[in-house]
Design an enzyme around this catalytic site. Structure first.
Site, PDB file in Angstrom:
ATOM      1  CB  SER A 116      -0.968  -0.001   1.180  1.00  0.00           C
ATOM      2  OG  SER A 116      -0.309   0.302   2.381  1.00  0.00           O
ATOM      3  CE  LYS A 175      -3.110   1.715   5.146  1.00  0.00           C
ATOM      4  NZ  LYS A 175      -3.117   1.134   3.789  1.00  0.00           N
TER       5      LYS A 175
END
Lengths: 214, 214, 214
Positions: free
Chosen positions: C110, C153
């Protein structure tokens, strides 16, 4: 949990040159798998090549799939020499091939024919039709060997909205044994050598412009 | 499950130059095994070669079989220098040798003589007769050593519809002990050095044109 | 114990060129993650490149994240060739990429889009806006694939005082399912290809000068 294996949603609207769509078998079912190749421009066109790899691969691919990429490069190079001797792409290119998704370990030989198609699409700068997926092991001289998981792969192709699928000739019985409701709506071509794949994936004009399904 | 080991169905109708047919023993029985070699054109014919491997192998082959390919290349090169000094193929070629099927681990020395034949077929640009299969370990000076699994290999050759088989001279007793119904319909030649193989695999004119059985 | 994972306190006041801010998922929650790239000056601009790595990575990154850095370099190079053909940075640079903190093992795909941004920031000598963080897997042709841990996140981005976050288009549902009190105060852009990221991260003039929040 809940996340489909591989990049079934990668969903290119237009396939760029260098991208080919394959079909994979996974423990969780079939999946659409992409092979992306680009010319990194790593070396200038002037210098003589002095060894080392010309093909760099990523995508957590195992040893069999790594060999498939070697076979794909050797075959594609020779195939292009025969088809278009003036095309020197493979003599100068330094290719990076990636198989998304990057965190999913992958292996097996059945992406061989997709890898060749990805490389030739890049070399010819011609996109692969966006409604087409394929599966098949390559031999070094261009034969297409049968693969496993035909049912799961065909289901994955349908689920992704694809219209045309290339399967190895020797898998014809696996296809014929599928129930009608699975086969409906898919146009399947059986291929025994890469010549067959080439005719379909790189058919002139019309095919390249056929509308994608994704 | 149900899938035969190795590429017994690879079924070349015409054998391209660089392809030779061997016989393998597997835990599931004998199998026809192909060795494919191509010239990748990796280097231009002009430039001097500056190191690195000249032979790249794929096919999930083990360490013994990898060494067989090294022996095959060293022997084939020297053999060709003697037979045809004008042929500089091995001086300039960058060869890729593949043993399908790509996902099946393989090992053992008995494909040595098939590998030499594949390389010479490529160098000479002469196809191997398509009704012929062989098995035998090579030494570096061209002796053919006996191998195991003669019964299984002979059965596999018959099942694949082949007509002619080359076996090591020292395996003659294994052949003679086979029941008649297995031996019937097969023409077997016993070979003790590669010269014997060469005379049969590359016999002039007629042999190359003899019809294949597959 | 007590120490937050990753470098959430690295807190660049001004982001130097070559640094990009990502968002990571860890077993302890989300975290801000930095990717730093510098030109080591390892090779002069004169010499022809003769192989070997052009990108050296550190930061205890695993095999998937290492492949992400390879993909990032291949993509960034090609992207820059298209955007600014006169910029030869990637032809001559020998890049060192580090992902602090150096003792924390990291892996996963990611950070791909953050790595590309770090490399382009270095090549263009343009800083990334200091109120911006991003997450997303890259494919080799510039597609942005969805990632996990969106909630963690996003929370980490808020906690670090950031104002703008880039998320993959295919993660839009994950965002929409977050409660209002988490989403409040964050400006989120959804990106499906790196073109979208580029427009935001390297918007001309104004964007680079916008005040950071840390």
């Amino acid at each position: 949990v809940g996340k489909p294996p591989y990049a079934s949603e990668l969903a290119y609207r237009r396939m760029p040159s260098g991208v080919a769509r394959g079909l994979a078998w996974t423990p969780l079912g079939g999946a659409v798998l992409y092979v992306e190749s680009i010319d990194t421009g790593h070396q200038g066109s002037g210098g003589a090549f002095t060894g080392g790899p010309r093909l760099h691969t990523t995508g957590q691919i195992g040893s069999v799939m790594k060999e498939s990429s070697d076979i794909a490069l050797s075959f594609a190079r020779r195939f292009l020499q025969a088809k278009d001797p003036a095309n020197r792409f493979f003599e100068r290119a330094y290719i990076h091939m990636h198989v998304p998704e990057g965190a999913t370990p992958k292996d097996g030989p059945s992406a061989g024919c997709t890898m060749v198609t990805s490389l030739l699409s890049l070399a010819l700068n011609r996109p692969v039709p966006s409604d087409l997926a394929m599966t098949g092991e390559m031999t070094l001289t261009g034969r297409i060997l049968p693969v496993g998981g035909i049912r799961e792969k065909v289901v994955a192709a349908k689920r992704a909205g694809l219209k045309r699928v290339l399967l190895p000739q020797q898998n014809i019985r696996d296809w014929e044994e599928l129930p009608d409701y699975i086969r409906r709506g898919l146009e399947v071509s059986f291929v025994s050598s890469y010549d067959d794949v080439y005719r379909i994936a790189f058919a002139s004009a019309g095919a390249g412009a056929s509308a994608g399904a994704s």
